[in-house]
Design an enzyme around this catalytic site. Structure first.
Site, short mmCIF file in Angstrom:
data_model
loop_
_atom_site.label_atom_id
_atom_site.label_comp_id
_atom_site.label_asym_id
_atom_site.label_seq_id
_atom_site.Cartn_x
_atom_site.Cartn_y
_atom_site.Cartn_z
N HIS A 119 31.52 -11.71 -59.89
CA HIS A 119 31.24 -13.13 -60.13
C HIS A 119 32.22 -13.71 -61.15
O HIS A 119 32.20 -13.33 -62.32
CB HIS A 119 29.78 -13.30 -60.62
CG HIS A 119 29.49 -14.69 -61.09
ND1 HIS A 119 29.07 -14.99 -62.37
CD2 HIS A 119 29.60 -15.89 -60.46
CE1 HIS A 119 28.91 -16.29 -62.49
NE2 HIS A 119 29.23 -16.86 -61.36
N VAL A 130 35.10 -11.73 -65.25
CA VAL A 130 34.47 -11.48 -63.95
C VAL A 130 33.27 -10.56 -64.22
O VAL A 130 33.43 -9.47 -64.78
CB VAL A 130 35.40 -10.79 -62.93
CG1 VAL A 130 34.70 -10.65 -61.58
CG2 VAL A 130 36.70 -11.57 -62.76
N GLU A 131 32.07 -11.04 -63.88
CA GLU A 131 30.88 -10.20 -64.04
C GLU A 131 30.81 -9.25 -62.84
O GLU A 131 30.75 -9.72 -61.70
CB GLU A 131 29.61 -11.06 -64.02
CG GLU A 131 29.25 -11.68 -65.35
CD GLU A 131 27.98 -12.52 -65.24
OE1 GLU A 131 26.95 -12.10 -65.77
OE2 GLU A 131 28.03 -13.60 -64.62
N VAL A 132 30.78 -7.97 -63.12
CA VAL A 132 30.67 -6.97 -62.05
C VAL A 132 29.22 -6.49 -62.05
O VAL A 132 28.73 -5.95 -63.05
CB VAL A 132 31.65 -5.80 -62.29
CG1 VAL A 132 31.46 -4.72 -61.24
CG2 VAL A 132 33.09 -6.32 -62.27
#
Ligand SMILES: NC(=O)c1ccc[n+]([C@@H]2O[C@H](COP(=O)([O-])OP(=O)(O)OC[C@H]3O[C@@H](n4cnc5c(N)ncnc54)[C@H](O)[C@@H]3O)[C@@H](O)[C@H]2O)c1
Length: 296
Positions: A119, A130-132
């Protein structure tokens, strides 16, 4: 040259395409929109991009997939079924979803172990995070590989320990946005003053240190413990919630303040991108790849 397939050529997909293209990937972009060729010619002019409305063809031979299609679970399920069927079994299938759980997107998918949320914050080509977000069936290899790809692109991948609706960024944003709408509805402040207030205080602070670090400093040598006992103990009030039936008033006020449509969007995006580019390097983030950062 490694191949990335971007699914969806909207606000986020176009920006991912610029990022991957500038990072040395061969980009394929898939979207059923009829204006895809003109859009790609306009927005991705100098990049090695192949555009198609055929998702299966775009996915075949990909080394990494970044999905950025509509935020609807039934559409995501369909897209990921096609992606699972037309990619090698070592290819990460990352969704840009802002809030849908990876377990929901992967439900019943034969490649569930390869599905992960990656995300970004808008625009991905400029914002470092970036959210993983792995789901219960996501393999460790998938989350590791996604993080590695984002890191190589100059991003800061932050891996959540488990899935939760809205992940972390958008949960925090929702609390904040709800309170902003509540304050406007209550007649406490106007839209533009609220934006300026945030830019001149919390926004600037949180671009340099996070909320916990800020709590440590706010308490002086006594740290956050002292701040909580001293100031925090007096912050006792009902937080309130915006009235959903009156959201139209807030939207009217936002449109009055900033306008709407193509030219307003372009003006605001240029302002945001120029300011963001100016502060990234001084704040210690990787310099963004070249490109004008414009959104469609
Ligand atoms: N806009 C944001 O600020 C933001 C930020 C982070 C993440 N996201 C997420 O990124 C994703 C895309 O959001 P967006 O704002 O770019 O949306 P958007 O509406 O701008 O773009 C979506 C694109 O998907 C295309 N599409 C529709 N069906 C498709 C299909 N079957 N295959 C391929 N493409 C298809 C549409 O034609 C459209 O161009 C969403 O999951 C969203 O939650 C959005």
């Amino acid at each position: 040259m490694a191949v990335v397939t971007i699914v969806g050529a909207g606000v986020i997909g176009i920006s991912w395409a610029r990022l991957f293209g500038a990072g040395g990937w061969e980009v394929r972009i898939s979207d059923p929109r009829p204006d895809l060729p003109e859009l790609v010619a306009r927005e991705l002019a100098d990049l090695p991009v192949r555009a198609t409305d055929d998702l299966a063809a775009a996915a075949t031979g990909a080394d990494f997939v970044q999905e950025a299609g509509p935020e609807r679970i039934e559409i995501k399920e369909q897209m990921f079924a096609t992606l699972a069927a037309h990619t090698r079994d070592d290819v990460v299938l990352a969704s840009s979803s802002s809030s849908l759980l990876p377990s929901a997107i992967a439900q019943g998918n034969p490649a569930a172990d390869r599905i992960v949320i990656g995300h970004p914050f808008n625009p991905p080509e400029l914002m470092p995070l970036v959210e993983v977000v792995p789901g219960p069936l996501t393999s460790a290899r998938t989350a590791d590989r996604a993080s590695e790809v984002y890191r190589e692109l100059g991003k800061l991948p932050i891996r959540l320990k488990k899935e939760i609706p809205g992940f972390v960024g958008n949960r925090l944003q929702k609390v904040f946005d709800d309170q902003a709408a509540y304050l406007v509805q209550q007649g406490v402040i106007d839209v533009q003053d609220l934006d300026d207030l945030v830019r001149a205080s919390l926004g600037l602070r949180w671009a340099t240190i996070g909320p916990f670090e800020s709590g440590v400093l706010g308490g002086g040598p006594g740290g956050m413990r002292h701040l909580m006992e001293h100031v925090g103990s007096q912050l006792i009030f009902e937080i309130g919630e915006p009235d959903p039936a009156r959201m139209g008033e807030v939207l009217d006020a936002v449109e009055d303040a900033y306008g709407t449509g193509e030219s307003a969007h372009e003006r605001l995006a240029d302002l945001r991108d120029g300011r963001t580019r100016a502060v990234l390097k001084p704040l210690g983030w990787a310099e963004p790849a070249s490109g004008d950062g414009r959104q469609q």
